[in-house]
Design an enzyme around this catalytic site. Structure first.
Site, short mmCIF file in Angstrom:
data_model
loop_
_atom_site.label_atom_id
_atom_site.label_comp_id
_atom_site.label_asym_id
_atom_site.label_seq_id
_atom_site.Cartn_x
_atom_site.Cartn_y
_atom_site.Cartn_z
N GLU A 151 -1.24 48.21 53.02
CA GLU A 151 -1.59 49.63 53.11
C GLU A 151 -2.66 50.00 52.09
OE1 GLU A 151 1.71 52.84 52.56
OE2 GLU A 151 1.14 52.01 50.61
N ASP A 206 6.29 58.34 54.37
CA ASP A 206 5.38 57.93 55.44
C ASP A 206 4.97 59.12 56.31
OD1 ASP A 206 5.65 55.36 54.54
OD2 ASP A 206 6.24 54.50 56.47
#
Length: 541
Positions: A112, A302
């Site tokens: 990420e 998230d």
């Protein structure tokens, strides 16, 4: 003189024939990379920046920020997170000529963060740092198909290169692919394109291990048994998948289906009351519980990225405008009611906890792109933009995740998250002095000029006699107003140029009047600007 037809928006797809659309300005960066207008293969366009090449920052429109202030903000962000001291940077170079982005709190490098770092580097034109990040990623994370790998990335790796978890997290793949495609186009690098195409091809395997579910065409939580029948909605990035459809050399039919499915997945994932998203969910949008994460069904870390995902799709493409506006209204209305006090909730908005975060301030501000055609949201838009602009850059143990989400959001909000495209061929052309979308071009100007899905390097030559005469003729009697079905221009001479834009500057229609009472039928609603000759009118529809 060529007769131009009226551009019509067709439902939620907002597609219209491009023959009447003219865009002008500067569509190349200082090194010749192209980010300007384009058309779909069938010659249609929508309202997003992909089609118009318009990346005007809402900070300029709503907060009055100057280009100099915006550039300083970008420089400060880069110097803080990539060149700062030990309490601010997340970027670390090694003695091997490469570099990694570090999750400070967990003391590792994650797919990420590495892919976020690469995206930030390509958008801010830092090729050296991009190269170092990609070198480290290829050496320590990528399961390279050329050497028998599955094409994915280990999501967690020690900063010295030892793999902690070989499994992948698809948000990393999504940002790696997109940043490599942008880098290949911006810096004209075949190596980046080759690597991007290898990952794109690896996403579809036909054996249950595809990055996207082969039945639903929605990105999986992880392409492994037990994890490939549900998702994380923050991995759904419709603008990225749309570009994969256009630029992938393989599986274009599947990418096309995935584009539609990804937009729908975000829409059904938005709670109908709160507008919130859950961290993990099923393909139908309902929350998905797992044993290893007790917060999976809640709006947590998230899920906050979903607002940025649909907000960027709105301003980059605009093809799902109605549903994305609906999502934006729900989530901004919810946080308005909360007073932007809390950052964690149940999916339905109950049980608020923790404080509103740096990342949320950025992500939700990007969502307000989808509200900029509704004058009733102007105060909320300004409030969200001010929070994003004024937010202090993060330091300390937890600066990595929220800090980089906010950084990405600021790229979107400053007009510096661009779609870098393959460089087109431009023909030379001479045009008369004219006004295009409210900007006047005079004798001697040299501009990039996009008309009829073709790009020209145009030189303006001649005297603006027609424009002057037209200005005189329009000084009295012209009326512009809206009805339930159309915008109407009355008393303008036949042949008068007009342009209709939304409040974000996106062109919705551009042509010439063909009678003394011209109706312009549009699918869009909200506040619009109508430029008729040399005057601008504000109407609501």
């Amino acid at each position: 003189m060529k007769k131009l037809s009226i551009a019509l928006l067709l439902g939620t797809a907002a597609a219209f024939a491009a023959e009447s659309q003219i865009y002008a300005g500067n569509f190349f960066d200082e090194d010749g990379a192209y980010f300007g207008p384009d058309c779909d293969k069938d010659g249609t366009q929508s309202t997003g920046a992909y089609y118009t090449g318009d990346y005007t920052s809402p900070f300029k429109k709503y907060l009055g920020k100057t280009d100099e202030e915006i550039q300083k903000k970008l420089d400060d962000l880069w110097n803080h997170y990539f060149k700062g001291d030990g309490n601010s940077t997340v970027y670390y170079e090694t003695n091997e000529g490469d570099a990694y982005v570090k999750d400070i709190g967990n003391n590792d490098a994650r797919s990420e963060g590495m892919s976020y770092g690469m995206m930030i580097a390509v958008q801010t034109n830092h090729k050296e740092e991009f190269d170092k990040l990609w070198k480290w990623t290829k050496a320590h994370m990528w399961h390279d198909p050329a050497t028998g790998g599955d094409g994915y990335f280990s999501w967690s790796v020690e900063t010295y290169g030892s793999v902690k978890d070989r499994g992948n997290a698809p948000d990393g793949e999504m940002y790696f692919m997109m940043s490599l495609l942008f880098a290949a186009n911006r810096w004209n690098d075949e190596g980046y394109m080759k690597d991007a195409q290898a990952i794109l091809k690896a996403c579809w395997k036909g054996n249950g291990n595809s990055l996207f579910n082969e039945q639903s065409y929605i990105v999986t939580f992880q392409p492994s048994q037990g994890n490939n029948s549900w998702s994380d909605p923050s991995y759904s990035l419709p603008a990225f998948v749309d570009l994969f459809t256009r630029w992938s050399e393989t599986n274009n039919d599947k990418w096309g289906k995935a584009t539609e499915a990804t937009r729908t997945h975000l829409y059904v994932s938005s709670n109908k009351q709160s507008g919130l998203f859950s961290d993990y969910n099923n393909f139908d949008g309902t929350p998905h519980a797992v044993e290893f994460n007790g917060n999976a069904t809640k709006y947590m870390y998230d899920a906050m990225r979903c607002a940025m995902n649909f907000g960027m799709d709105y301003y980059l493409f605009g093809v799902d405008a109605d549903r994305e506006t609906e999502m934006a209204k729900r989530i901004i209305d919810f946080f308005e009611r909360d007073g932007y006090q809390h950052g964690r909730f149940n999916w339905d908005g109950s049980n608020p906890s923790e404080s509103y975060t740096t990342g949320e301030k950025g992500a939700n501000a990007v969502a307000t792109y989808a509200l900029m055609n509704d004058a009733s949201y102007e105060a909320a838009i300004k409030k969200n933009l001010e929070m994003a602009w004024n937010e202090r850059f993060m330091t300390g143990q937890y600066r990595y995740y929220d800090g980089l989400v906010h950084y990405l959001a600021m790229l979107h909000l400053t007009g510096n998250f661009k779609i870098w495209k393959p460089k087109p061929t431009a023909e030379e052309k001479t045009i008369e002095p004219t006004e295009i979308n409210g900007v006047s071009y005079k004798d001697g100007d040299k501009i990039d000029y996009f008309e009829g899905c073709k790009l020209y390097k145009a030189t303006v030559s001649g005297k603006a006699i027609e424009a002057i005469a037209q200005s005189v003729a329009l000084n009295s009697g012209v009326k512009v107003y809206s009805t339930n079905s159309a915008i109407v221009i009355d008393n303008a001479p036949a042949g008068t140029k007009y342009t209709v834009t939304d409040m974000n500057g996106r062109v919705l229609a551009a042509s010439r009047t063909n009678s003394a009472s011209q109706e312009i039928r549009l699918g869009s609603k909200g506040v619009m600007l109508v430029i008729v000759g040399n005057k601008t009118y504000r109407v609501s529809k």
